[in-house]
Design an enzyme around this catalytic site. Sequence first.
Site, PDB file in Angstrom:
ATOM      1  N   GLU A 174       0.828  -1.210   0.000  1.00  0.00           N
ATOM      2  CA  GLU A 174       0.000   0.000   0.000  1.00  0.00           C
ATOM      3  C   GLU A 174       0.859   1.255   0.000  1.00  0.00           C
ATOM      4  O   GLU A 174       1.907   1.293   0.633  1.00  0.00           O
ATOM      5  CB  GLU A 174      -0.814   0.054   1.306  1.00  0.00           C
ATOM      6  N   CYS A 179       3.347   8.487   1.002  1.00  0.00           N
ATOM      7  CA  CYS A 179       3.761   7.603   2.087  1.00  0.00           C
ATOM      8  C   CYS A 179       3.976   6.224   1.495  1.00  0.00           C
ATOM      9  O   CYS A 179       3.058   5.656   0.900  1.00  0.00           O
ATOM     10  CB  CYS A 179       2.665   7.570   3.163  1.00  0.00           C
ATOM     11  N   CYS A 223       5.247  -6.972   8.152  1.00  0.00           N
ATOM     12  CA  CYS A 223       6.161  -6.414   9.162  1.00  0.00           C
ATOM     13  C   CYS A 223       6.307  -7.420  10.284  1.00  0.00           C
ATOM     14  O   CYS A 223       5.375  -8.140  10.625  1.00  0.00           O
ATOM     15  CB  CYS A 223       5.592  -5.101   9.700  1.00  0.00           C
ATOM     16  N   CYS A 240       3.742  -4.421  16.676  1.00  0.00           N
ATOM     17  CA  CYS A 240       3.085  -3.389  17.500  1.00  0.00           C
ATOM     18  C   CYS A 240       1.603  -3.736  17.634  1.00  0.00           C
ATOM     19  O   CYS A 240       0.942  -4.074  16.664  1.00  0.00           O
ATOM     20  CB  CYS A 240       3.257  -1.999  16.874  1.00  0.00           C
ATOM     21  N   CYS A 281      -1.245  -1.996  15.442  1.00  0.00           N
ATOM     22  CA  CYS A 281      -0.967  -1.798  14.010  1.00  0.00           C
ATOM     23  C   CYS A 281      -1.464  -2.957  13.153  1.00  0.00           C
ATOM     24  O   CYS A 281      -1.207  -4.118  13.453  1.00  0.00           O
ATOM     25  CB  CYS A 281       0.532  -1.602  13.817  1.00  0.00           C
ATOM     26  N   CYS A 327      -3.675   1.984   8.196  1.00  0.00           N
ATOM     27  CA  CYS A 327      -2.667   1.534   7.234  1.00  0.00           C
ATOM     28  C   CYS A 327      -2.635   0.009   7.225  1.00  0.00           C
ATOM     29  O   CYS A 327      -2.663  -0.618   8.266  1.00  0.00           O
ATOM     30  CB  CYS A 327      -1.286   2.024   7.639  1.00  0.00           C
TER      31      CYS A 327
HETATM   32  N1  SAH Z   1       7.693   0.727  11.372  1.00  0.00           N
HETATM   33  C1  SAH Z   1       7.776   2.152  11.334  1.00  0.00           C
HETATM   34  C2  SAH Z   1       6.991   2.786  10.204  1.00  0.00           C
HETATM   35  C3  SAH Z   1       5.628   2.266   9.901  1.00  0.00           C
HETATM   36  S1  SAH Z   1       4.314   2.644  11.022  1.00  0.00           S
HETATM   37  C4  SAH Z   1       7.384   2.734  12.663  1.00  0.00           C
HETATM   38  O1  SAH Z   1       7.010   1.985  13.552  1.00  0.00           O
HETATM   39  O2  SAH Z   1       7.508   3.927  12.847  1.00  0.00           O
HETATM   40  C5  SAH Z   1       4.008   4.352  10.827  1.00  0.00           C
HETATM   41  C6  SAH Z   1       3.425   5.025  12.063  1.00  0.00           C
HETATM   42  O3  SAH Z   1       2.026   4.678  12.213  1.00  0.00           O
HETATM   43  C7  SAH Z   1       4.094   4.612  13.344  1.00  0.00           C
HETATM   44  O4  SAH Z   1       4.250   5.715  14.183  1.00  0.00           O
HETATM   45  C8  SAH Z   1       3.081   3.642  13.919  1.00  0.00           C
HETATM   46  O5  SAH Z   1       3.277   3.449  15.276  1.00  0.00           O
HETATM   47  C9  SAH Z   1       1.788   4.299  13.548  1.00  0.00           C
HETATM   48  N2  SAH Z   1       0.601   3.455  13.607  1.00  0.00           N
HETATM   49  C10 SAH Z   1       0.467   2.154  13.290  1.00  0.00           C
HETATM   50  N3  SAH Z   1      -0.779   1.725  13.479  1.00  0.00           N
HETATM   51  C11 SAH Z   1      -1.485   2.783  13.913  1.00  0.00           C
HETATM   52  C12 SAH Z   1      -2.833   2.990  14.286  1.00  0.00           C
HETATM   53  N4  SAH Z   1      -3.717   1.988  14.253  1.00  0.00           N
HETATM   54  N5  SAH Z   1      -3.196   4.230  14.692  1.00  0.00           N
HETATM   55  C13 SAH Z   1      -2.304   5.243  14.735  1.00  0.00           C
HETATM   56  N6  SAH Z   1      -1.020   5.119  14.385  1.00  0.00           N
HETATM   57  C14 SAH Z   1      -0.604   3.902  13.996  1.00  0.00           C
END
Ligand code: SAH
Length: 348
Positions: free
Chosen positions: A90, A103, A110, A114, A117, A331
């Site tokens: 994406e 973006c 991944c 987290c 996510c 995302c």
């Molecule tokens: N792996 C990298 C980049 C990808 S995630 C990182 O962790 O920074 C991009 C951003 O989106 C990160 O700050 C992540 O924590 C955030 N993110 C992921 N899922 C999310 C969600 N459901 N709501 C808000 N932010 C989210």
Amino acid sequence: MDIKSMTLEELKTMLAGEGEKPFRAAQLYDWMHRKLAEDYGQMTNLPAALRERLKEEHPLTALRPVDMQESAIDGTRKFLFALSDGNMVESVWMKYKHGNSVCISSQVGCKMGCRFCASTLDGWERNLLPSEMLDQIYAITRITGERVSNVVVMGTGEPLDNYENLLRFIRLLTDENGLHISQRNVTVSTCGLVPQMKRLADERLSITLALSLHAVTDEKRRELMPVALKWRLDELMEACAYYFERTGRRMTFEYALVGGVNDGPGDAQGLTALAGAVGAHVNLIPVNPIKERNFRQSERAQIEAFKNKLEKNGINVTIRREMGRDIDGACGQLRRRHIAEERCGLTE
Ligand code: SAH
């Protein structure tokens, strides 16, 4: 290495070794990285025999647009692309007054895990090549017909877990013979891989490094982000200080506000201390709830109070504007939906 991931110098060396005239490398590079050609057939100033040979020996990576959603509110477009091997990624295109921003994803899936996510739910498939990261920007430029001025590596994947390819991607993207996007307009977001953050600091690039912090105590961060089991906050902050010291670039701390989890006054106080110590800018993100987990957004008033507290403490803070609210899905959701539909035989 695939031909679109090579620097101009590497391309020159390779073509010279294959007995081609020296100026062919510059022509080829220009077609790939400035004119954004999708295949060798378009490269009309190259001899037909050379094009045939390149097609055989150096197939070009290419993305196939699979789906696109456009926001009726702000024109944000979310693209789903299929890679040459059928995997999907994406990318998002956002229109701002100061220019267009894309973006991109850096990996297929991944492995960071987290909790909030969606991109990590199906695990990690593979790293993207430098060319496959560029291709997302090139395809969107062709489709929209508009120049991209900002690039954020904040889509699916952990960019610092694909370090070599990321670095090569940045060098190609900002190369004067390619799209020549300013390094200052490139942001890389990491969940906090300490050794790679230090290594990146030593590259002396002028990109922005964003850290996904999301919690101000080790205990709470470990609950949200498994990567916190590996490095403590003090180690992370030391890496941030080192990054600032080496590059002179202020970092951004991303902080997703989760209702009742990390949005209290104590959290704001802790965040002040961490951001203040390394001069970081704080970007608050109302968490985007995913259906697989029961995290909820903080109340609007709570978000405002949190922001005000940081501001009163002298921290530079913004609330992330939510782009494309209507096409939404966090995302990684568009990709997940397509994978699920494919498995059920609903598409093609
Ligand atoms: N792996 C990298 C980049 C990808 S995630 C990182 O962790 O920074 C991009 C951003 O989106 C990160 O700050 C992540 O924590 C955030 N993110 C992921 N899922 C999310 C969600 N459901 N709501 C808000 N932010 C989210």
